[in-house]
Design an enzyme around this catalytic site. Sequence first.
Site, PDB file in Angstrom:
ATOM      1  N   LYS A  50       0.877  -1.186   0.000  1.00 19.07           N
ATOM      2  CA  LYS A  50       0.000   0.000   0.000  1.00 19.07           C
ATOM      3  C   LYS A  50       0.902   1.220   0.000  1.00 19.07           C
ATOM      4  O   LYS A  50       2.029   1.161   0.502  1.00 19.07           O
ATOM      5  CB  LYS A  50      -0.880   0.024   1.260  1.00 19.07           C
ATOM      6  CG  LYS A  50      -2.104   0.912   1.138  1.00 19.07           C
ATOM      7  CD  LYS A  50      -3.255   0.156   0.525  1.00 19.07           C
ATOM      8  CE  LYS A  50      -4.433   1.030   0.198  1.00 19.07           C
ATOM      9  NZ  LYS A  50      -5.596   0.210  -0.201  1.00 19.07           N
ATOM     10  N   ASP A  76      -7.046   4.165  -4.500  1.00 15.89           N
ATOM     11  CA  ASP A  76      -7.721   4.045  -3.199  1.00 15.89           C
ATOM     12  C   ASP A  76      -8.326   5.441  -2.975  1.00 15.89           C
ATOM     13  O   ASP A  76      -8.553   6.167  -3.953  1.00 15.89           O
ATOM     14  CB  ASP A  76      -6.717   3.642  -2.096  1.00 15.89           C
ATOM     15  CG  ASP A  76      -7.406   3.221  -0.798  1.00 15.89           C
ATOM     16  OD1 ASP A  76      -7.901   2.090  -0.728  1.00 15.89           O
ATOM     17  OD2 ASP A  76      -7.478   4.027   0.157  1.00 15.89           O
TER      18      ASP A  76
HETATM   19  P1  NDP Z   1     -12.973   7.734  -2.957  1.00 16.66           P
HETATM   20  O1  NDP Z   1     -11.889   8.721  -2.786  1.00 16.66           O
HETATM   21  O2  NDP Z   1     -13.538   7.511  -4.313  1.00 16.66           O
HETATM   22  O3  NDP Z   1     -14.191   8.057  -1.982  1.00 16.66           O
HETATM   23  C1  NDP Z   1     -14.012   8.141  -0.624  1.00 16.66           C
HETATM   24  C2  NDP Z   1     -15.314   8.522   0.036  1.00 16.66           C
HETATM   25  O4  NDP Z   1     -15.178   8.387   1.438  1.00 16.66           O
HETATM   26  C3  NDP Z   1     -15.703   9.961  -0.218  1.00 16.66           C
HETATM   27  O5  NDP Z   1     -17.089  10.076  -0.203  1.00 16.66           O
HETATM   28  C4  NDP Z   1     -15.070  10.660   0.964  1.00 16.66           C
HETATM   29  O6  NDP Z   1     -15.666  11.894   1.306  1.00 16.66           O
HETATM   30  C5  NDP Z   1     -15.283   9.663   2.065  1.00 16.66           C
HETATM   31  N1  NDP Z   1     -14.234   9.815   3.077  1.00 16.66           N
HETATM   32  C6  NDP Z   1     -12.895   9.759   2.876  1.00 16.66           C
HETATM   33  N2  NDP Z   1     -12.231   9.984   4.013  1.00 16.66           N
HETATM   34  C7  NDP Z   1     -13.176  10.197   4.943  1.00 16.66           C
HETATM   35  C8  NDP Z   1     -13.122  10.472   6.313  1.00 16.66           C
HETATM   36  N3  NDP Z   1     -11.942  10.594   6.962  1.00 16.66           N
HETATM   37  N4  NDP Z   1     -14.289  10.597   6.983  1.00 16.66           N
HETATM   38  C9  NDP Z   1     -15.488  10.481   6.327  1.00 16.66           C
HETATM   39  N5  NDP Z   1     -15.597  10.224   5.016  1.00 16.66           N
HETATM   40  C10 NDP Z   1     -14.457  10.080   4.346  1.00 16.66           C
HETATM   41  O7  NDP Z   1     -12.391   6.358  -2.359  1.00 16.66           O
HETATM   42  P2  NDP Z   1     -12.908   4.868  -2.562  1.00 16.66           P
HETATM   43  O8  NDP Z   1     -14.365   4.846  -2.777  1.00 16.66           O
HETATM   44  O9  NDP Z   1     -12.014   4.233  -3.555  1.00 16.66           O
HETATM   45  O10 NDP Z   1     -12.547   4.213  -1.153  1.00 16.66           O
HETATM   46  C11 NDP Z   1     -13.497   4.106  -0.086  1.00 16.66           C
HETATM   47  C12 NDP Z   1     -13.067   3.017   0.866  1.00 16.66           C
HETATM   48  O11 NDP Z   1     -12.999   1.770   0.180  1.00 16.66           O
HETATM   49  C13 NDP Z   1     -11.675   3.194   1.501  1.00 16.66           C
HETATM   50  O12 NDP Z   1     -11.690   2.653   2.803  1.00 16.66           O
HETATM   51  C14 NDP Z   1     -10.778   2.321   0.612  1.00 16.66           C
HETATM   52  O13 NDP Z   1      -9.610   1.909   1.293  1.00 16.66           O
HETATM   53  C15 NDP Z   1     -11.718   1.163   0.350  1.00 16.66           C
HETATM   54  N6  NDP Z   1     -11.427   0.331  -0.806  1.00 16.66           N
HETATM   55  C16 NDP Z   1     -11.300   0.866  -2.047  1.00 16.66           C
HETATM   56  C17 NDP Z   1     -11.054   0.060  -3.129  1.00 16.66           C
HETATM   57  C18 NDP Z   1     -11.000   0.574  -4.515  1.00 16.66           C
HETATM   58  O14 NDP Z   1     -10.873  -0.227  -5.435  1.00 16.66           O
HETATM   59  N7  NDP Z   1     -11.113   1.869  -4.746  1.00 16.66           N
HETATM   60  C19 NDP Z   1     -10.853  -1.384  -2.965  1.00 16.66           C
HETATM   61  C20 NDP Z   1     -11.084  -1.874  -1.623  1.00 16.66           C
HETATM   62  C21 NDP Z   1     -11.338  -1.022  -0.597  1.00 16.66           C
HETATM   63  P3  NDP Z   1     -14.984  13.289   0.871  1.00 16.66           P
HETATM   64  O15 NDP Z   1     -15.334  13.475  -0.563  1.00 16.66           O
HETATM   65  O16 NDP Z   1     -15.552  14.295   1.776  1.00 16.66           O
HETATM   66  O17 NDP Z   1     -13.502  13.098   1.078  1.00 16.66           O
HETATM   67  O1  2IT Z   2      -7.906  -1.632  -0.667  1.00 15.82           O
HETATM   68  C1  2IT Z   2      -7.851  -2.148  -1.805  1.00 15.82           C
HETATM   69  O2  2IT Z   2      -7.979  -3.354  -1.984  1.00 15.82           O
HETATM   70  C2  2IT Z   2      -7.644  -1.245  -2.948  1.00 15.82           C
HETATM   71  N1  2IT Z   2      -7.596  -0.035  -2.766  1.00 15.82           N
HETATM   72  C3  2IT Z   2      -7.468  -1.813  -4.332  1.00 15.82           C
HETATM   73  C4  2IT Z   2      -6.067  -2.311  -4.530  1.00 15.82           C
HETATM   74  C5  2IT Z   2      -5.718  -2.735  -5.928  1.00 15.82           C
HETATM   75  O3  2IT Z   2      -4.521  -3.036  -6.129  1.00 15.82           O
HETATM   76  O4  2IT Z   2      -6.577  -2.773  -6.804  1.00 15.82           O
END
Ligand code: NDP
Ligand code: 2IT
Length: 448
Positions: free
Chosen positions: A128, A168
Amino acid sequence: MNSTSTHQEFMNSITAKNIGETEFLQAVHEVSDTLLPFIEENPKYKHNKILERITEPERIIIFRVPWVDDSGIVQINRGYRIEMNSAIGPYKGGLRFHPTVNLSILKFLAFEQVFKNSLTTLPMGGGKGGSDFDPKGKSDQEVMRFCQSFMTELFRHISHVTDVPAGDIGVGGREIGYLFGQYKRLKNEFTGVLTGKGIEYGGSLIRPEATGYGNVYFADEMLKTKNESFKDKIVLISGAGNVAQFAAEKVTELGGKVVTLSDSSGYIYDPDGIDSEKLEYVMYLKNIKRGRIREYAEKYDVKYVDGKRPWIEKGDIALPCATQNEINEEEAKTLVENGCICISEGANMPSTPEAINVFLKHKVLYGPGKAANAGGVAVSGLEMTQNAIKMNWSREEVDAKLKTIMTDIHKTCIKYGKESDGFVNYLKGANIGGFVKVADAMMAQGVV
Ligand code: NDP
Ligand code: 2IT
Protein backbone atom coordinates in the site's frame (compact mmCIF):
# COMPACT_ATOMS: atom_id res chain seq x y z
CA MET A 1 0.39 -20.48 28.48
CA ASN A 2 -3.22 -19.94 27.29
CA SER A 3 -3.95 -18.12 24.05
CA THR A 4 -5.15 -14.92 25.81
CA SER A 5 -1.84 -14.42 27.60
CA THR A 6 0.09 -15.44 24.48
CA HIS A 7 -1.88 -12.79 22.60
CA GLN A 8 -1.13 -10.15 25.23
CA GLU A 9 2.57 -11.00 25.12
CA PHE A 10 2.58 -10.85 21.30
CA MET A 11 0.76 -7.49 21.28
CA ASN A 12 3.19 -6.09 23.87
CA SER A 13 6.14 -6.79 21.59
CA ILE A 14 4.33 -5.45 18.49
CA THR A 15 3.31 -2.30 20.39
CA ALA A 16 6.88 -1.68 21.55
CA LYS A 17 8.15 -1.98 17.97
CA ASN A 18 5.48 0.22 16.38
CA ILE A 19 5.04 3.01 18.89
CA GLY A 20 2.01 5.23 18.36
CA GLU A 21 0.85 3.41 15.21
CA THR A 22 -2.76 3.15 16.39
CA GLU A 23 -4.41 1.89 13.20
CA PHE A 24 -1.66 -0.64 12.45
CA LEU A 25 -1.85 -2.01 16.00
CA GLN A 26 -5.65 -2.18 15.75
CA ALA A 27 -5.45 -4.26 12.55
CA VAL A 28 -2.75 -6.56 13.96
CA HIS A 29 -4.73 -7.02 17.19
CA GLU A 30 -7.88 -8.01 15.31
CA VAL A 31 -6.08 -10.50 13.06
CA SER A 32 -3.81 -12.06 15.70
CA ASP A 33 -6.72 -12.44 18.12
CA THR A 34 -8.40 -14.91 15.74
CA LEU A 35 -5.17 -16.41 14.37
CA LEU A 36 -3.37 -17.33 17.58
CA PRO A 37 -5.65 -20.22 18.57
CA PHE A 38 -5.26 -21.58 15.00
CA ILE A 39 -1.46 -21.21 15.25
CA GLU A 40 -1.48 -23.05 18.58
CA GLU A 41 -3.26 -25.92 16.82
CA ASN A 42 -0.72 -25.80 13.96
CA PRO A 43 2.66 -25.42 15.71
CA LYS A 44 4.65 -25.36 12.43
CA TYR A 45 3.55 -21.74 12.02
CA LYS A 46 4.62 -20.95 15.55
CA HIS A 47 8.08 -22.53 15.20
CA ASN A 48 8.67 -20.63 11.98
CA LYS A 49 7.57 -17.35 13.63
CA ILE A 50 5.17 -16.66 10.77
CA LEU A 51 3.04 -14.20 12.77
CA GLU A 52 6.13 -12.26 13.86
CA ARG A 53 7.38 -12.16 10.26
CA ILE A 54 4.04 -11.36 8.60
CA THR A 55 3.60 -8.28 10.83
CA GLU A 56 7.01 -6.86 9.85
CA PRO A 57 6.98 -5.10 6.43
CA GLU A 58 9.55 -6.46 3.99
CA ARG A 59 10.44 -2.90 3.02
CA ILE A 60 9.18 0.67 3.57
CA ILE A 61 10.01 3.51 1.22
CA ILE A 62 9.44 7.11 2.39
CA PHE A 63 10.25 10.07 0.18
CA ARG A 64 9.90 13.82 -0.37
CA VAL A 65 7.39 14.97 -3.00
CA PRO A 66 8.06 18.61 -3.95
CA TRP A 67 5.82 20.35 -6.49
CA VAL A 68 4.79 23.85 -7.54
CA ASP A 69 1.17 25.01 -7.18
CA ASP A 70 -0.76 27.24 -9.60
CA SER A 71 0.39 30.38 -7.71
CA GLY A 72 4.03 29.42 -8.21
CA ILE A 73 4.47 28.45 -4.55
CA VAL A 74 6.59 25.40 -3.68
CA GLN A 75 4.65 22.68 -1.83
CA ILE A 76 6.14 19.67 -0.06
CA ASN A 77 4.31 16.41 0.66
CA ARG A 78 5.49 13.07 1.92
CA GLY A 79 5.24 9.91 -0.21
CA TYR A 80 5.19 6.31 0.98
CA ARG A 81 5.15 2.76 -0.29
CA ILE A 82 4.84 -0.11 2.16
CA GLU A 83 6.04 -3.38 0.58
CA MET A 84 4.51 -5.71 3.13
CA ASN A 85 4.69 -9.27 1.82
CA SER A 86 5.73 -10.87 -1.50
CA ALA A 87 5.38 -14.56 -0.57
CA ILE A 88 2.64 -15.30 -3.12
CA GLY A 89 3.24 -12.63 -5.78
CA PRO A 90 4.47 -9.10 -6.48
CA TYR A 91 3.43 -6.46 -3.93
CA LYS A 92 -0.06 -5.27 -4.88
CA GLY A 93 -2.31 -2.62 -3.38
CA GLY A 94 -3.60 0.89 -3.80
CA LEU A 95 -2.31 4.42 -3.31
CA ARG A 96 -4.20 6.78 -1.00
CA PHE A 97 -3.95 10.57 -1.34
CA HIS A 98 -5.55 12.15 1.71
CA PRO A 99 -4.33 14.70 4.31
CA THR A 100 -4.71 12.12 7.12
CA VAL A 101 -2.28 9.65 5.48
CA ASN A 102 0.57 8.57 7.75
CA LEU A 103 2.78 5.53 8.31
CA SER A 104 0.31 3.85 10.68
CA ILE A 105 -2.63 4.10 8.27
CA LEU A 106 -0.63 2.79 5.32
CA LYS A 107 0.85 -0.07 7.35
CA PHE A 108 -2.63 -1.14 8.51
CA LEU A 109 -3.86 -1.04 4.91
CA ALA A 110 -0.82 -2.98 3.62
CA PHE A 111 -1.23 -5.59 6.35
CA GLU A 112 -4.92 -6.12 5.55
CA GLN A 113 -4.05 -6.27 1.85
CA VAL A 114 -1.82 -9.34 2.37
CA PHE A 115 -4.77 -11.40 3.65
CA LYS A 116 -7.25 -9.92 1.18
CA ASN A 117 -5.08 -10.62 -1.84
CA SER A 118 -4.51 -14.18 -0.68
CA LEU A 119 -8.29 -14.67 -0.34
CA THR A 120 -8.81 -13.71 -4.01
CA THR A 121 -6.84 -16.89 -4.97
CA LEU A 122 -4.78 -14.79 -7.42
CA PRO A 123 -0.96 -14.52 -7.21
CA MET A 124 -0.61 -11.14 -5.52
CA GLY A 125 1.47 -10.10 -2.50
CA GLY A 126 0.46 -7.16 -0.32
CA GLY A 127 1.43 -3.49 -0.42
CA LYS A 128 0.00 0.00 0.00
CA GLY A 129 1.22 3.53 -0.51
CA GLY A 130 0.19 7.11 -0.84
CA SER A 131 0.72 10.62 0.38
CA ASP A 132 -0.66 13.28 2.71
CA PHE A 133 -1.45 15.30 -0.44
CA ASP A 134 -5.06 16.58 -0.48
CA PRO A 135 -6.55 16.54 -3.99
CA LYS A 136 -9.60 18.54 -2.79
CA GLY A 137 -9.68 22.02 -4.29
CA LYS A 138 -6.61 21.39 -6.49
CA SER A 139 -6.69 22.06 -10.23
CA ASP A 140 -6.09 19.24 -12.73
CA GLN A 141 -2.70 20.82 -13.46
CA GLU A 142 -1.73 20.76 -9.77
CA VAL A 143 -2.82 17.13 -9.43
CA MET A 144 -0.77 16.28 -12.53
CA ARG A 145 2.36 18.02 -11.25
CA PHE A 146 2.00 16.28 -7.90
CA CYS A 147 1.51 12.85 -9.53
CA GLN A 148 4.54 13.39 -11.77
CA SER A 149 6.73 14.34 -8.82
CA PHE A 150 5.43 11.39 -6.76
CA MET A 151 6.21 8.94 -9.58
CA THR A 152 9.64 10.51 -10.23
CA GLU A 153 10.76 8.86 -6.99
CA LEU A 154 8.42 5.84 -6.86
CA PHE A 155 9.30 4.58 -10.38
CA ARG A 156 12.67 3.18 -9.26
CA HIS A 157 10.99 0.89 -6.70
CA ILE A 158 8.13 -0.61 -8.76
CA SER A 159 7.51 -2.61 -11.93
CA HIS A 160 4.87 -4.99 -13.32
CA VAL A 161 6.74 -7.91 -11.72
CA THR A 162 7.86 -6.17 -8.49
CA ASP A 163 5.11 -3.94 -7.13
CA VAL A 164 1.89 -2.90 -8.86
CA PRO A 165 0.03 0.06 -7.27
CA ALA A 166 -3.60 1.07 -7.99
CA GLY A 167 -6.17 3.53 -6.63
CA ASP A 168 -7.72 4.04 -3.20
CA ILE A 169 -9.17 7.14 -1.49
CA GLY A 170 -8.28 10.24 -3.55
CA VAL A 171 -6.72 8.20 -6.36
CA GLY A 172 -9.02 7.40 -9.28
CA GLY A 173 -8.77 7.28 -13.06
CA ARG A 174 -7.36 10.80 -13.39
CA GLU A 175 -4.49 10.21 -10.96
CA ILE A 176 -3.67 6.73 -12.34
CA GLY A 177 -3.43 8.27 -15.83
CA TYR A 178 -0.92 10.93 -14.73
CA LEU A 179 1.10 8.38 -12.71
CA PHE A 180 1.18 5.93 -15.63
CA GLY A 181 2.25 8.63 -18.09
CA GLN A 182 5.20 9.65 -15.93
CA TYR A 183 6.27 6.03 -15.28
CA LYS A 184 6.22 5.27 -19.01
CA ARG A 185 8.24 8.38 -19.74
CA LEU A 186 10.89 7.65 -17.11
CA LYS A 187 11.26 3.93 -17.87
CA ASN A 188 10.64 4.14 -21.62
CA GLU A 189 8.47 1.04 -21.42
CA PHE A 190 4.75 0.33 -21.71
CA THR A 191 3.89 -2.27 -19.06
CA GLY A 192 1.05 -3.04 -16.66
CA VAL A 193 2.83 -1.33 -13.75
CA LEU A 194 -0.43 0.13 -12.40
CA THR A 195 -4.00 -1.15 -12.38
CA GLY A 196 -7.16 0.88 -12.64
CA LYS A 197 -5.81 2.22 -15.94
CA GLY A 198 -8.06 3.80 -18.55
CA ILE A 199 -9.59 1.37 -21.01
CA GLU A 200 -7.64 2.96 -23.89
CA TYR A 201 -4.25 2.13 -22.38
CA GLY A 202 -4.49 -1.30 -20.79
CA GLY A 203 -7.28 -1.01 -18.24
CA SER A 204 -9.85 -3.71 -17.57
CA LEU A 205 -13.59 -3.39 -18.04
CA ILE A 206 -15.44 -3.62 -14.68
CA ARG A 207 -12.38 -2.43 -12.64
CA PRO A 208 -14.13 0.85 -11.66
CA GLU A 209 -17.24 -1.11 -10.63
CA ALA A 210 -15.41 -4.07 -9.06
CA THR A 211 -15.13 -3.12 -5.38
CA GLY A 212 -18.73 -1.93 -5.05
CA TYR A 213 -20.20 -4.76 -7.14
CA GLY A 214 -18.02 -7.34 -5.39
CA ASN A 215 -19.15 -6.11 -1.98
CA VAL A 216 -22.79 -6.53 -2.96
CA TYR A 217 -22.08 -10.01 -4.43
CA PHE A 218 -20.44 -10.98 -1.13
CA ALA A 219 -23.33 -9.55 0.94
CA ASP A 220 -25.76 -11.43 -1.30
CA GLU A 221 -23.93 -14.70 -0.55
CA MET A 222 -24.17 -13.96 3.18
CA LEU A 223 -27.90 -13.16 2.84
CA LYS A 224 -28.52 -16.42 0.96
CA THR A 225 -27.35 -18.38 4.03
CA LYS A 226 -30.43 -16.90 5.78
CA ASN A 227 -32.73 -17.34 2.76
CA GLU A 228 -32.66 -13.56 2.31
CA SER A 229 -31.80 -11.26 -0.60
CA PHE A 230 -31.50 -7.55 -1.45
CA LYS A 231 -35.05 -7.49 -2.85
CA ASP A 232 -37.09 -4.74 -1.13
CA LYS A 233 -34.41 -4.17 1.52
CA ILE A 234 -33.59 -0.70 2.83
CA VAL A 235 -29.85 -0.17 2.45
CA LEU A 236 -27.64 2.37 4.24
CA ILE A 237 -24.43 3.25 2.38
CA SER A 238 -21.70 5.61 3.59
CA GLY A 239 -19.28 7.42 1.30
CA ALA A 240 -20.09 8.79 -2.14
CA GLY A 241 -16.89 7.86 -3.94
CA ASN A 242 -15.90 4.98 -6.19
CA VAL A 243 -16.90 2.10 -3.91
CA ALA A 244 -20.15 3.68 -2.64
CA GLN A 245 -21.33 4.64 -6.12
CA PHE A 246 -21.05 1.16 -7.61
CA ALA A 247 -22.33 -0.57 -4.49
CA ALA A 248 -25.42 1.66 -4.79
CA GLU A 249 -25.77 0.79 -8.49
CA LYS A 250 -25.70 -2.98 -7.85
CA VAL A 251 -28.04 -2.82 -4.82
CA THR A 252 -30.63 -0.97 -6.93
CA GLU A 253 -30.20 -3.51 -9.75
CA LEU A 254 -30.93 -6.32 -7.26
CA GLY A 255 -34.13 -4.65 -6.07
CA GLY A 256 -32.90 -2.97 -2.88
CA LYS A 257 -33.51 0.67 -1.94
CA VAL A 258 -30.45 2.80 -1.11
CA VAL A 259 -31.53 5.63 1.20
CA THR A 260 -28.22 7.18 2.32
CA LEU A 261 -24.85 8.32 0.99
CA SER A 262 -22.29 10.49 2.76
CA ASP A 263 -18.99 12.30 2.56
CA SER A 264 -16.62 13.63 5.20
CA SER A 265 -19.01 16.54 5.91
CA GLY A 266 -22.30 14.70 6.49
CA TYR A 267 -24.94 12.41 5.01
CA ILE A 268 -28.11 12.62 2.92
CA TYR A 269 -31.30 10.60 3.55
CA ASP A 270 -33.59 10.00 0.59
CA PRO A 271 -36.65 7.95 1.66
CA ASP A 272 -37.67 7.38 -1.97
CA GLY A 273 -34.35 5.73 -2.74
CA ILE A 274 -31.36 6.81 -4.81
CA ASP A 275 -32.47 5.40 -8.16
CA SER A 276 -30.31 5.15 -11.27
CA GLU A 277 -31.14 8.67 -12.45
CA LYS A 278 -30.22 10.20 -9.07
CA LEU A 279 -27.09 8.05 -8.96
CA GLU A 280 -26.05 9.48 -12.30
CA TYR A 281 -26.25 12.91 -10.69
CA VAL A 282 -24.12 11.70 -7.72
CA MET A 283 -21.49 10.48 -10.21
CA TYR A 284 -21.48 13.85 -11.97
CA LEU A 285 -21.39 15.69 -8.61
CA LYS A 286 -18.52 13.65 -7.16
CA ASN A 287 -16.45 12.65 -10.19
CA ILE A 288 -16.74 15.68 -12.47
CA LYS A 289 -17.91 18.67 -10.45
CA ARG A 290 -16.06 17.36 -7.37
CA GLY A 291 -18.72 18.92 -5.13
CA ARG A 292 -20.24 17.97 -1.76
CA ILE A 293 -23.02 15.43 -1.05
CA ARG A 294 -25.01 18.27 0.59
CA GLU A 295 -25.78 19.49 -2.94
CA TYR A 296 -27.81 16.28 -3.53
CA ALA A 297 -30.13 17.25 -0.67
CA GLU A 298 -30.57 20.73 -2.14
CA LYS A 299 -31.33 19.36 -5.63
CA TYR A 300 -33.82 16.67 -4.56
CA ASP A 301 -35.18 18.42 -1.46
CA VAL A 302 -34.28 15.67 1.02
CA LYS A 303 -32.74 15.65 4.49
CA TYR A 304 -29.04 16.48 4.93
CA VAL A 305 -27.43 15.85 8.32
CA ASP A 306 -24.22 17.80 8.82
CA GLY A 307 -21.31 16.24 10.73
CA LYS A 308 -23.05 12.87 11.28
CA ARG A 309 -22.78 9.37 9.79
CA PRO A 310 -25.80 7.49 8.34
CA TRP A 311 -25.88 4.65 10.90
CA ILE A 312 -28.55 6.37 13.01
CA GLU A 313 -31.08 5.77 10.22
CA LYS A 314 -33.19 2.63 10.01
CA GLY A 315 -32.00 0.05 7.48
CA ASP A 316 -31.95 -3.71 6.84
CA ILE A 317 -28.43 -3.76 5.42
CA ALA A 318 -25.42 -1.46 6.00
CA LEU A 319 -22.57 -1.06 3.52
CA PRO A 320 -19.84 1.19 4.99
CA CYS A 321 -17.88 2.44 1.95
CA ALA A 322 -16.02 5.56 3.17
CA THR A 323 -13.08 5.05 5.53
CA GLN A 324 -11.60 3.34 8.61
CA ASN A 325 -13.31 3.49 12.02
CA GLU A 326 -16.52 5.01 10.68
CA ILE A 327 -18.84 2.77 12.77
CA ASN A 328 -18.32 2.97 16.53
CA GLU A 329 -19.84 0.83 19.29
CA GLU A 330 -22.85 3.07 19.81
CA GLU A 331 -23.60 3.24 16.08
CA ALA A 332 -23.25 -0.56 15.82
CA LYS A 333 -25.78 -0.97 18.66
CA THR A 334 -28.16 1.45 16.94
CA LEU A 335 -27.89 -0.50 13.69
CA VAL A 336 -28.66 -3.81 15.40
CA GLU A 337 -31.51 -2.31 17.49
CA ASN A 338 -33.01 -0.89 14.29
CA GLY A 339 -33.14 -4.37 12.76
CA CYS A 340 -30.04 -4.35 10.55
CA ILE A 341 -29.29 -7.98 9.62
CA CYS A 342 -26.19 -7.59 7.48
CA ILE A 343 -23.08 -5.38 7.53
CA SER A 344 -20.76 -5.80 4.57
CA GLU A 345 -17.61 -3.67 4.54
CA GLY A 346 -16.74 -1.91 1.27
CA ALA A 347 -14.19 0.23 3.12
CA ASN A 348 -11.08 -1.09 4.89
CA MET A 349 -11.55 -1.53 8.67
CA PRO A 350 -14.65 0.73 8.87
CA SER A 351 -15.86 -0.89 12.11
CA THR A 352 -14.03 -0.23 15.38
CA PRO A 353 -13.13 -3.33 17.47
CA GLU A 354 -16.01 -2.48 19.83
CA ALA A 355 -18.45 -2.28 16.91
CA ILE A 356 -17.26 -5.67 15.60
CA ASN A 357 -17.90 -7.16 19.05
CA VAL A 358 -21.48 -5.88 18.92
CA PHE A 359 -22.04 -7.51 15.52
CA LEU A 360 -20.51 -10.83 16.61
CA LYS A 361 -22.38 -10.84 19.92
CA HIS A 362 -25.72 -10.35 18.17
CA LYS A 363 -24.75 -12.90 15.50
CA VAL A 364 -25.73 -10.67 12.58
CA LEU A 365 -24.14 -11.24 9.18
CA TYR A 366 -20.85 -9.36 9.39
CA GLY A 367 -18.53 -9.41 6.33
CA PRO A 368 -15.10 -7.89 7.12
CA GLY A 369 -13.45 -5.68 4.51
CA LYS A 370 -10.63 -8.06 3.64
CA ALA A 371 -13.25 -10.50 2.32
CA ALA A 372 -16.13 -8.23 1.31
CA ASN A 373 -14.15 -5.56 -0.57
CA ALA A 374 -11.65 -7.92 -2.24
CA GLY A 375 -13.43 -7.57 -5.59
CA GLY A 376 -11.46 -4.42 -6.44
CA VAL A 377 -8.04 -5.95 -6.11
CA ALA A 378 -9.34 -9.19 -7.66
CA VAL A 379 -10.21 -7.36 -10.87
CA SER A 380 -6.85 -5.58 -10.61
CA GLY A 381 -5.36 -9.07 -10.70
CA LEU A 382 -7.47 -9.82 -13.78
CA GLU A 383 -6.20 -6.56 -15.33
CA MET A 384 -2.61 -7.78 -14.76
CA THR A 385 -3.46 -11.08 -16.47
CA GLN A 386 -5.02 -9.31 -19.47
CA ASN A 387 -1.92 -7.09 -19.75
CA ALA A 388 0.36 -10.14 -19.58
CA ILE A 389 -1.48 -12.05 -22.30
CA LYS A 390 -2.05 -8.82 -24.30
CA MET A 391 -5.81 -9.45 -24.54
CA ASN A 392 -8.96 -7.71 -23.32
CA TRP A 393 -11.89 -9.61 -21.87
CA SER A 394 -15.51 -8.46 -22.27
CA ARG A 395 -17.56 -6.91 -19.44
CA GLU A 396 -19.51 -10.14 -19.12
CA GLU A 397 -16.36 -12.26 -18.82
CA VAL A 398 -14.78 -10.05 -16.15
CA ASP A 399 -18.04 -9.71 -14.22
CA ALA A 400 -18.54 -13.50 -14.24
CA LYS A 401 -14.99 -14.03 -12.96
CA LEU A 402 -15.55 -11.39 -10.24
CA LYS A 403 -18.75 -13.12 -9.13
CA THR A 404 -17.00 -16.50 -8.97
CA ILE A 405 -14.14 -15.03 -6.92
CA MET A 406 -16.53 -13.39 -4.41
CA THR A 407 -18.51 -16.65 -4.09
CA ASP A 408 -15.28 -18.58 -3.53
CA ILE A 409 -14.13 -16.09 -0.85
CA HIS A 410 -17.48 -16.61 0.85
CA LYS A 411 -16.92 -20.38 0.78
CA THR A 412 -13.43 -19.94 2.28
CA CYS A 413 -14.92 -17.86 5.11
CA ILE A 414 -17.45 -20.62 5.83
CA LYS A 415 -14.73 -23.29 5.73
CA TYR A 416 -12.63 -21.60 8.41
CA GLY A 417 -15.29 -19.55 10.21
CA LYS A 418 -18.28 -21.86 10.84
CA GLU A 419 -18.72 -22.46 14.55
CA SER A 420 -20.26 -25.48 16.28
CA ASP A 421 -23.68 -23.79 16.63
CA GLY A 422 -23.76 -23.07 12.89
CA PHE A 423 -22.94 -19.34 13.24
CA VAL A 424 -20.43 -18.17 10.64
CA ASN A 425 -17.74 -15.91 12.08
CA TYR A 426 -16.67 -14.34 8.77
CA LEU A 427 -13.90 -12.40 10.51
CA LYS A 428 -12.25 -15.56 11.76
CA GLY A 429 -12.89 -17.31 8.44
CA ALA A 430 -11.29 -14.49 6.42
CA ASN A 431 -8.28 -14.14 8.72
CA ILE A 432 -7.45 -17.85 8.77
CA GLY A 433 -8.42 -18.39 5.13
CA GLY A 434 -6.16 -15.53 4.00
CA PHE A 435 -3.32 -16.56 6.31
CA VAL A 436 -2.84 -20.21 5.34
CA LYS A 437 -1.68 -19.72 1.73
CA VAL A 438 0.74 -16.90 2.63
CA ALA A 439 2.10 -18.78 5.66
CA ASP A 440 2.66 -22.00 3.69
CA ALA A 441 4.39 -20.06 0.89
CA MET A 442 6.62 -18.30 3.44
CA MET A 443 7.61 -21.61 5.01
CA ALA A 444 8.39 -23.16 1.61
CA GLN A 445 10.68 -20.24 0.78
CA GLY A 446 12.77 -20.49 3.95
CA VAL A 447 13.75 -17.70 6.32
CA VAL A 448 13.73 -14.70 3.99
P1 NDP B 1 -12.97 7.73 -2.96
O1 NDP B 1 -11.89 8.72 -2.79
O2 NDP B 1 -13.54 7.51 -4.31
O3 NDP B 1 -14.19 8.06 -1.98
C1 NDP B 1 -14.01 8.14 -0.62
C2 NDP B 1 -15.31 8.52 0.04
O4 NDP B 1 -15.18 8.39 1.44
C3 NDP B 1 -15.70 9.96 -0.22
O5 NDP B 1 -17.09 10.08 -0.20
C4 NDP B 1 -15.07 10.66 0.96
O6 NDP B 1 -15.67 11.89 1.31
C5 NDP B 1 -15.28 9.66 2.07
N1 NDP B 1 -14.23 9.81 3.08
C6 NDP B 1 -12.90 9.76 2.88
N2 NDP B 1 -12.23 9.98 4.01
C7 NDP B 1 -13.18 10.20 4.94
C8 NDP B 1 -13.12 10.47 6.31
N3 NDP B 1 -11.94 10.59 6.96
N4 NDP B 1 -14.29 10.60 6.98
C9 NDP B 1 -15.49 10.48 6.33
N5 NDP B 1 -15.60 10.22 5.02
C10 NDP B 1 -14.46 10.08 4.35
O7 NDP B 1 -12.39 6.36 -2.36
P2 NDP B 1 -12.91 4.87 -2.56
O8 NDP B 1 -14.36 4.85 -2.78
O9 NDP B 1 -12.01 4.23 -3.55
O10 NDP B 1 -12.55 4.21 -1.15
C11 NDP B 1 -13.50 4.11 -0.09
C12 NDP B 1 -13.07 3.02 0.87
O11 NDP B 1 -13.00 1.77 0.18
C13 NDP B 1 -11.68 3.19 1.50
O12 NDP B 1 -11.69 2.65 2.80
C14 NDP B 1 -10.78 2.32 0.61
O13 NDP B 1 -9.61 1.91 1.29
C15 NDP B 1 -11.72 1.16 0.35
N6 NDP B 1 -11.43 0.33 -0.81
C16 NDP B 1 -11.30 0.87 -2.05
C17 NDP B 1 -11.05 0.06 -3.13
C18 NDP B 1 -11.00 0.57 -4.51
O14 NDP B 1 -10.87 -0.23 -5.43
N7 NDP B 1 -11.11 1.87 -4.75
C19 NDP B 1 -10.85 -1.38 -2.96
C20 NDP B 1 -11.08 -1.87 -1.62
C21 NDP B 1 -11.34 -1.02 -0.60
P3 NDP B 1 -14.98 13.29 0.87
O15 NDP B 1 -15.33 13.47 -0.56
O16 NDP B 1 -15.55 14.30 1.78
O17 NDP B 1 -13.50 13.10 1.08
O1 2IT C 1 -7.91 -1.63 -0.67
C1 2IT C 1 -7.85 -2.15 -1.80
O2 2IT C 1 -7.98 -3.35 -1.98
C2 2IT C 1 -7.64 -1.25 -2.95
N1 2IT C 1 -7.60 -0.03 -2.77
C3 2IT C 1 -7.47 -1.81 -4.33
C4 2IT C 1 -6.07 -2.31 -4.53
C5 2IT C 1 -5.72 -2.73 -5.93
O3 2IT C 1 -4.52 -3.04 -6.13
O4 2IT C 1 -6.58 -2.77 -6.80
